[in-house]
Design a protein around this motif. Structure first.
Motif, PDB file in Angstrom:
ATOM      1  N   GLN A 728      -2.343   7.868  -2.826  1.00 13.56           N
ATOM      2  CA  GLN A 728      -2.846   7.065  -3.570  1.00 13.56           C
ATOM      3  C   GLN A 728      -1.744   5.921  -4.208  1.00 13.56           C
ATOM      4  O   GLN A 728      -0.671   5.946  -4.180  1.00 13.56           O
ATOM      5  CB  GLN A 728      -3.428   7.606  -5.001  1.00 13.56           C
ATOM      6  N   PHE A 729      -2.184   4.669  -4.022  1.00 13.94           N
ATOM      7  CA  PHE A 729      -1.426   3.429  -4.269  1.00 13.94           C
ATOM      8  C   PHE A 729      -1.923   2.588  -5.454  1.00 13.94           C
ATOM      9  O   PHE A 729      -3.067   2.340  -5.592  1.00 13.94           O
ATOM     10  CB  PHE A 729      -1.328   2.505  -2.892  1.00 13.94           C
ATOM     11  N   ARG A 730      -0.961   2.110  -6.103  1.00 18.83           N
ATOM     12  CA  ARG A 730      -1.081   1.047  -7.229  1.00 18.83           C
ATOM     13  C   ARG A 730      -0.198  -0.111  -6.943  1.00 18.83           C
ATOM     14  O   ARG A 730       1.055  -0.077  -6.899  1.00 18.83           O
ATOM     15  CB  ARG A 730      -0.906   1.487  -8.601  1.00 18.83           C
ATOM     16  N   VAL A 744      -0.983  -0.288   5.530  1.00 17.38           N
ATOM     17  CA  VAL A 744       0.000   0.380   4.677  1.00 17.38           C
ATOM     18  C   VAL A 744       1.262   0.226   5.474  1.00 17.38           C
ATOM     19  O   VAL A 744       1.423   0.821   6.615  1.00 17.38           O
ATOM     20  CB  VAL A 744      -0.373   1.763   4.336  1.00 17.38           C
ATOM     21  N   ARG A 746       5.159   1.512   5.511  1.00 12.25           N
ATOM     22  CA  ARG A 746       6.088   2.389   4.828  1.00 12.25           C
ATOM     23  C   ARG A 746       7.571   2.071   5.525  1.00 12.25           C
ATOM     24  O   ARG A 746       7.874   2.194   6.323  1.00 12.25           O
ATOM     25  CB  ARG A 746       5.788   4.129   5.146  1.00 12.25           C
ATOM     26  N   TYR A 787       6.884   1.802  -0.285  1.00 10.40           N
ATOM     27  CA  TYR A 787       5.533   1.271   0.310  1.00 10.40           C
ATOM     28  C   TYR A 787       5.204  -0.018  -0.143  1.00 10.40           C
ATOM     29  O   TYR A 787       5.395  -0.544  -1.147  1.00 10.40           O
ATOM     30  CB  TYR A 787       4.655   2.123  -0.303  1.00 10.40           C
ATOM     31  N   ILE A 789       1.489  -2.822   1.087  1.00 17.02           N
ATOM     32  CA  ILE A 789       0.139  -3.238   1.305  1.00 17.02           C
ATOM     33  C   ILE A 789       0.065  -4.527   1.663  1.00 17.02           C
ATOM     34  O   ILE A 789       0.509  -5.386   1.046  1.00 17.02           O
ATOM     35  CB  ILE A 789      -0.850  -2.827   0.328  1.00 17.02           C
ATOM     36  N   ALA A 798       3.891  -1.534  -3.571  1.00 15.66           N
ATOM     37  CA  ALA A 798       2.992  -0.662  -4.263  1.00 15.66           C
ATOM     38  C   ALA A 798       3.619   0.919  -4.661  1.00 15.66           C
ATOM     39  O   ALA A 798       4.512   1.210  -3.801  1.00 15.66           O
ATOM     40  CB  ALA A 798       1.910  -0.220  -3.457  1.00 15.66           C
ATOM     41  N   GLU A 799       3.220   1.242  -5.794  1.00 14.15           N
ATOM     42  CA  GLU A 799       3.785   2.662  -6.042  1.00 14.15           C
ATOM     43  C   GLU A 799       2.800   3.680  -5.368  1.00 14.15           C
ATOM     44  O   GLU A 799       1.846   3.084  -5.400  1.00 14.15           O
ATOM     45  CB  GLU A 799       3.863   2.877  -7.697  1.00 14.15           C
ATOM     46  N   CYS A 800       3.366   4.940  -5.222  1.00 16.68           N
ATOM     47  CA  CYS A 800       2.689   5.768  -4.601  1.00 16.68           C
ATOM     48  C   CYS A 800       2.580   7.026  -5.406  1.00 16.68           C
ATOM     49  O   CYS A 800       3.376   7.421  -6.138  1.00 16.68           O
ATOM     50  CB  CYS A 800       3.075   6.057  -3.237  1.00 16.68           C
TER      51      CYS A 800
END
Length: 815
Positions: A728-730, A744, A746, A787, A789, A798-800
């Motif tokens: 899950q990413f924000r 995505v 990485r 990460y 996006i 993004a935080e994961c």
């Protein structure tokens, strides 16, 4: 004339490019007893007049995979068969004339890279260099795919047919399939009639409907529902133009047009916004290589735009004005797969004007599905099981088809709703919801409240790639669910009653979780395939010793019912679709218990009504069944009430809710809440090719049951370790929006794409979910990376998390 056998492993009905591709790929897999019947001459329906555009990029990863396969196949087919296919990799350009379209095509370009397609964003100057004949005034951006191409549609089909014949297939032209013999859920044979007066019967193990625009009628003959409608499709071909050489295929969707150079002439084709259905009373019996009457008035607006965009068309004469029929489906996706109504009837039809670029991949995928008895990968976008029975209705198809042709080149905005053929299926609360400001969307024909307008607000979507007009409404509804109490209608969700003396044993075989539970218990589970992939994502409530209720997403109700029926295998079980017998209202939020106590004398405390249980209750002056579950991550109940009492229960909740701050909510808010909680969405986050353990759903699979479908695959994965993980990413920037398919990255490298996305109003940023490769890695190593996006070409940090970003311990839901 070719002699027809009296038995075949498979009879294919229809000799266009699709039928030829299915025959080609089945024989490639070693099927020898393959018979193809064509009513007239190969390619004589739609294939012969197709434009022959061959593009790689489609809306999802697997559809792109199939399109890529097609162009790779066509690149080698001539060498294999000796039939010239005319295939040329000339490249393609899509130009945008608005900022919104530029956003769309740049998002598509980002998605393409995640799918392994070589694509470039190019400037108007670059467009001019590659396409000097084009007026680039107003062009805001463009994308270029150098491996796209074009080919000769008829010869591609004939090459596929020759390849099939070389491996033993029997292809018989001027021979109609007239009727079939049927035994239960199987076709046992096909009757045929040739134009020379001969006739016969072929016993068959399988039948494939590749009848193109005749697919609906052939489907009826085979006892299956294949919704499609023929529409008129227009293009012109110019006189030869001096100096005109090879050019990329050009698409200008904002002007509904595509352009193709062919032998020094220019073809202009159109996908006009309001199209013309054809042959509503049936296709003429003698139709063969026919064209329809010209309608210059209908085509004229497109031509006027085109003369401005491509000035040389203003001086070149028109050599051909062509109008030919092509088949379109209710959702602009073709029909592929095993028909739900029968166990040995398959379909590949309704290709929405992309049959040439789709035929290779579709034929390959269907052949592999038939060979293995299972989908080779996720084909949910095109699986015929997505079609609802009512969608075969002629009046419905006539209305919807006026829109679907034009949608090919319309702006593909997120949340875009179909405008035609609406209002067919309605919740028992439909009028009540409208009275309170509901703005409806459609899913599987159901009218569903997606959001609620404020007093005086326009009750319509204003589409955009940015924050649409309903964004603040959904944010307020989201806040009500998170901080107070919200109410939304779930009546459209599928409800399948499974009952009988062997219901428990049957569901224990089909479901990953243990169904040997007390009456009243609700179990979250999946139907798994032998690979451990997810075929359905459901809740199962035990109603009594012999009866269960399986609740499914609205869109997959038929597919899930079909999966169950195909696995009964003689057990004493009855399956009944009871979807319309009950309305369902979800009461969700930290104040849900207060509201429930205000409308019912029953005890809703955790001791009396714990999470995961269903109890009969009194509510208002009626009766209902309260399921304590949640898809939004909050305390709440889903209230199942007979359709006759649903309106009363709604009114009771609304009246009492006035004292508790109750807010009506739509399904957009439901989805934004579920993605914050990390709940998976079937068809996006979990599909038949996603292993249940890699999806992070191992908790829903029994470790003690001795046997169930997929058990061995689950155990192997537990022993061998995960290859991917659902993450899950924000986004750390609160402004960009996520939808799905965004790449995505990485540590700077593309490793996958988002399977779903929405805005997390409580968490303050867009939320996405997607799979990240993790072979040999620990969870900590996966999380230790950096990460980003890719949003329309811009990388956003993004935080994961592997645990839900919202309430990871589920204390709120179980309070």
């Amino acid at each position: 004339m070719t002699t027809l056998p009296t038995h075949a492993r498979v009879v294919i009905i229809g000799g266009g490019v699709i039928g030829c591709s299915v025959a080609y790929h089945l024989t490639k897999l070693g099927w020898h007893d393959v018979v193809l019947l064509e009513r007239k001459q190969l390619t004589s329906g739609t294939t012969w007049h197709a434009a022959g555009l061959i593009a790689q990029l489609r809306a999802t990863a697997n559809m792109t995979k199939l399109a890529k396969y097609s162009q790779e196949l066509y690149g080698t087919l001539e060498q294999e068969t000796g039939v010239a296919t005319g295939f040329k990799r000339v490249g393609s350009i899509t130009v945008a004339l608005t900022d919104e379209r530029r956003e769309e095509i740049y998002r598509q370009a980002a998605m393409a890279r995640a799918f392994g397609v070589d694509v470039q964003e190019i400037s108007p100057t670059d467009v001019q260099a590659k396409y000097p004949h084009l007026n680039t005034q107003g062009v805001t951006g463009a994308v270029y795919l150098d491996k796209d191409g074009q080919g000769d549609p008829a010869n591609i089909a004939l090459a596929l047919a020759k390849g099939a014949r070389q491996r033993g297939a029997v292809i018989r032209e001027r021979t109609r399939a007239t009727s079939v013999a049927r035994q239960g859920r199987r076709i046992t044979g096909v009757d045929w009639q040739a134009e020379d007066g001969t006739s016969g019967h072929i016993t068959a193990e399988h039948v494939v409907n590749c009848a193109g625009m005749w697919g609906r009628e052939v489907g009826e003959m085979l006892g299956t529902n294949v919704p499609l409608q023929a529409c008129e499709h227009f293009y012109i071909v110019s006189e030869p133009i001096d100096g005109l050489g090879p050019l990329p295929v050009l698409r200008v969707p904002d002007e509904c047009a595509y352009y193709k150079e062919d032998a020094g002439k220019m073809m202009l084709g159109a996908f006009e916004p309001v199209s013309k259905p054809w042959a509503l009373s049936g296709i003429p019996e003698d139709f063969e290589f026919d064209q329809l009457p010209e309608d210059f008035d209908h085509f004229e607006p497109i031509l006027e735009w085109a003369v401005n965009r491509m000035p040389m068309l203003g001086t070149a004469g028109i050599h051909t004005f062509f109008n030919g029929p092509e088949s379109f489906t209710p959702d602009d996706a073709y029909h592929l797969g095993q028909c739900p109504e029968m166990d040995n009837v398959w379909v590949a039809a309704g290709f929405n004007s992309i049959g040439i670029q789709s035929a290779g991949g579709a034929g390959m995928a269907l052949a592999q599905w038939m060979e293995d008895g299972a989908k080779p990968f996720d084909l949910g976008d095109v699986d015929i099981a997505r079609m609802q029975p009512f969608q075969g209705n002629r009046s419905y198809l006539a209305q919807r088809s006026t829109e679907t042709l034009g949608l090919l080149y319309a702006d593909h905005f997120p949340y875009r709703q179909k405008a035609t053929a609406r209002g067919v299926r309605r919740s028992p609360l439909h009028t009540h919801l409208l009275d309170h400001g509901a703005v409806m969307g459609e899913m599987a024909g159901w009218e569903r409240a997606n959001w609620f307008a404020n007093p005086g607000q326009d009750r319509a979507y204003a589409y955009s790639w940015g924050r649409q007009n309903w964004f603040p409404n959904a944010a307020a509804e989201h806040a009500a669910i998170r901080t107070g109490v919200g109410l939304y209608d779930m009546s459209s969700f599928g409800k399948l009653r499974v009952e009988g003396p062997e219901a428990e044993a049957f569901l224990n075989h089909v479901c990953g979780a243990d169904m040997s539970v007390p009456a009243g218990k609700i179990v979250y589970t999946q139907f798994l395939n032998p690979r451990g992939g997810v075929e359905a994502d459901v809740t199962v409530s035990r109603l009594s010793e012999t009866a269960y209720l399986v609740v499914t997403p609205a869109a997959t109700r038929l597919a899930d019912e079909t999966w169950l029926r195909r696995h009964i295998r003689g057990r004493m079980v009855v399956i009944t679709d009871v979807t319309t017998s009950e309305g369902v209202l979800a009461v969700m939020g930290p104040k849900a218990r207060d509201l429930m106590h205000a409308v019912s004398p029953n005890d809703f405390g955790s001791a009396a009504h714990p999470f995961g249980m269903a109890h009969q209750i009194e509510i208002g002056m009626g009766l209902a069944r309260a399921h304590r579950v949640s898809y939004v991550g909050e305390l709440g109940w889903e209230i199942y009430v007979s359709a006759d009492m649903a309106a009363h229960v709604f009114e009771t909740l609304i009246e009492a809710g006035a004292d508790h701050g109750l807010k009506l909510c739509g399904l957009h808010a439901m989805d934004s809440c579920r993605i914050e909680k990390g709940f998976r969405h079937f068809g996006h986050d979990i599909t038949c090719e996603d292993h249940v353990l890699e999806a992070g759903l191992g908790f829903a699979v029994s470790k003690s049951k001795p046997d169930f479908i997929g058990r061995d695959a689950v155990q192997r994965k537990r022993d061998e370790g995960l290859q991917t993980r659902m993450v899950q990413f924000r986004l750390t920037d609160p402004e960009p929006l996520l939808y799905h398919n965004e790449p995505v990255l990485r540590d700077g490298q593309i490793v996958g794409y988002l399977s779903s996305g929405n805005y997390g109003h409580h968490l303050g940023g867009a939320i996405g979910m997607g799979y990240v490769p993790c072979a040999g890695e620990t969870a900590q190593q996966v999380l230790a990376s950096s990460y980003e996006i890719d949003v329309a070409g811009t990388r956003v940090p993004a935080e994961c998390s592997l645990k839900p970003l919202y309430d990871p311990t589920s204390t709120r839901m179980k309070a």
